[in-house]
Motif scaffolding. Sequence first.
Motif, PDB file in Angstrom:
ATOM      1  N   GLU A   1      47.109  48.288  50.739  1.00 32.56           N
ATOM      2  CA  GLU A   1      46.055  47.344  51.108  1.00 32.56           C
ATOM      3  C   GLU A   1      46.698  45.998  51.454  1.00 32.56           C
ATOM      4  OE1 GLU A   1      41.705  45.941  49.483  1.00 32.56           O
ATOM      5  OE2 GLU A   1      43.231  46.475  48.013  1.00 32.56           O
TER       6      GLU A   1
ATOM      7  N   HIS B   1      45.920  42.187  53.069  1.00 30.35           N
ATOM      8  CA  HIS B   1      44.879  41.216  53.395  1.00 30.35           C
ATOM      9  C   HIS B   1      45.450  40.239  54.426  1.00 30.35           C
ATOM     10  CE1 HIS B   1      42.653  42.770  49.983  1.00 30.35           C
ATOM     11  NE2 HIS B   1      43.772  42.675  49.286  1.00 30.35           N
TER      12      HIS B   1
ATOM     13  N   LEU C   1      38.323  33.106  49.974  1.00 25.72           N
ATOM     14  CA  LEU C   1      39.486  33.903  49.599  1.00 25.72           C
ATOM     15  C   LEU C   1      39.587  34.038  48.087  1.00 25.72           C
ATOM     16  CD1 LEU C   1      42.020  32.349  52.123  1.00 25.72           C
ATOM     17  CD2 LEU C   1      40.534  34.340  52.435  1.00 25.72           C
TER      18      LEU C   1
ATOM     19  N   LYS D   1      44.570  37.724  45.112  1.00 30.83           N
ATOM     20  CA  LYS D   1      45.095  38.582  46.163  1.00 30.83           C
ATOM     21  C   LYS D   1      46.200  37.860  46.921  1.00 30.83           C
ATOM     22  CE  LYS D   1      40.814  41.109  46.875  1.00 30.83           C
ATOM     23  NZ  LYS D   1      39.703  41.401  47.804  1.00 30.83           N
TER      24      LYS D   1
ATOM     25  N   TYR E   1      47.786  37.132  50.599  1.00 28.78           N
ATOM     26  CA  TYR E   1      47.348  37.098  51.990  1.00 28.78           C
ATOM     27  C   TYR E   1      48.542  36.959  52.922  1.00 28.78           C
ATOM     28  CZ  TYR E   1      42.731  36.530  50.052  1.00 28.78           C
ATOM     29  OH  TYR E   1      41.570  36.741  49.348  1.00 28.78           O
TER      30      TYR E   1
END
Length: 98
Positions: A18, A20, A53, A57, A59
């Motif tokens: 995954e 982002h 955001l 996570k 980015y």
Amino acid sequence: MDTITAKEVEEMINSGKEVHIIDVREAAEVQQGAIPGAVNIPLSLLEFRAHELDKNKEYVMVCRSGNRSGLATQYLNAQGYHAVNMVGGMIDWEGPVE
């Protein structure tokens, strides 16, 4: 500032990880082709949209050449986000676009 190459991003996507991706180009630039799944937040609006955001996570910041995304990476990191700059930007991207 942490960086990543376009090829490394493509390999991460192809491996099913995954990723982002935030594309900080202007909307007209994005219409010419963007990395599938990338979210467009133009650099000029990043300060106002950073709350969208998640600080938990990582980015990958993308622009045409890597300059604007570098500024975006520095800004987000200073605000407590974890962002990395895709050096070479879309100029170096050889993967699929939408």
